[in-house]
Scaffold this motif. Structure first.
Motif, PDB file in Angstrom:
ATOM      1  N   ILE A 137       0.843  -1.203   0.000  1.00 30.40           N
ATOM      2  CA  ILE A 137       0.000   0.000   0.000  1.00 30.40           C
ATOM      3  C   ILE A 137       0.876   1.249   0.000  1.00 30.40           C
ATOM      4  O   ILE A 137       0.610   2.212  -0.727  1.00 30.40           O
ATOM      5  CB  ILE A 137      -0.962  -0.011   1.210  1.00 30.40           C
ATOM      6  CG1 ILE A 137      -1.964  -1.159   1.071  1.00 30.40           C
ATOM      7  CG2 ILE A 137      -1.688   1.318   1.340  1.00 30.40           C
ATOM      8  CD1 ILE A 137      -2.781  -1.423   2.315  1.00 30.40           C
ATOM      9  N   GLU A 138       1.932   1.218   0.797  1.00 30.33           N
ATOM     10  CA  GLU A 138       2.855   2.352   0.856  1.00 30.33           C
ATOM     11  C   GLU A 138       3.481   2.599  -0.513  1.00 30.33           C
ATOM     12  O   GLU A 138       3.555   3.747  -0.975  1.00 30.33           O
ATOM     13  CB  GLU A 138       3.948   2.080   1.895  1.00 30.33           C
ATOM     14  CG  GLU A 138       4.922   3.225   2.067  1.00 30.33           C
ATOM     15  CD  GLU A 138       5.997   2.917   3.091  1.00 30.33           C
ATOM     16  OE1 GLU A 138       6.990   3.670   3.128  1.00 30.33           O
ATOM     17  OE2 GLU A 138       5.856   1.945   3.853  1.00 30.33           O
ATOM     18  N   ALA A 198      -0.663   3.832   4.858  1.00 31.56           N
ATOM     19  CA  ALA A 198      -0.632   2.379   4.669  1.00 31.56           C
ATOM     20  C   ALA A 198      -0.957   1.660   5.965  1.00 31.56           C
ATOM     21  O   ALA A 198      -1.780   0.737   5.991  1.00 31.56           O
ATOM     22  CB  ALA A 198       0.735   1.950   4.138  1.00 31.56           C
TER      23      ALA A 198
END
Length: 124
Positions: free
Chosen positions: A20-21, A38
């Protein structure tokens, strides 16, 4: 656990946060903000770090299956505008009453008000 310590998270949660990051960074979000977003996403989806124990209130697989089936039936009935079993006519919506009237082939139902629909359904 000190603030920011990720030791209690599972490997899967850590990989998810990293993915996600990376996605946020590819969109141009600064690294520190991307990391914060995230982990916030992982926390929201999974409820935080790995938990041991819990409430101890677990359902058997059979009970879970019954609950899911029951829930699915109610959802379908709601979507189709059908009433719940034992529901009073007064507690039903006009759409539900119209559907019942259609099923009973009550003439003139589309022009009836709620009270008239209830009366016609009781007679029919």
């Amino acid at each position: 656990m000190p603030r920011g310590d990720k030791d209690k998270y599972t490997d899967k949660q850590k990989r998810k946060a990293e993915h996600i990051e990376d996605s946020y960074q590819s969109q141009g979000v600064p690294k520190d903000q991307a990391e914060a977003r995230a982990w916030a996403t992982v926390n929201k989806q999974s409820g935080g770090g790995e938990r041991k124990g819990g409430s101890g209130q677990t359902k058997s697989p059979a009970a879970k299956a019954r609950s899911r089936a029951s829930s699915a039936r109610r959802a379908v009935a709601t979507k189709q505008g059908l009433a719940r079993p034992g529901q009073r006519l007064e507690d039903m919506t006009v759409a539900q009453l119209l559907e019942r009237a259609r099923q009973q082939a009550i003439a003139g139902r589309s022009r009836m008000r709620k009270a008239e629909l209830i009366e016609a359904l009781r007679k029919g």
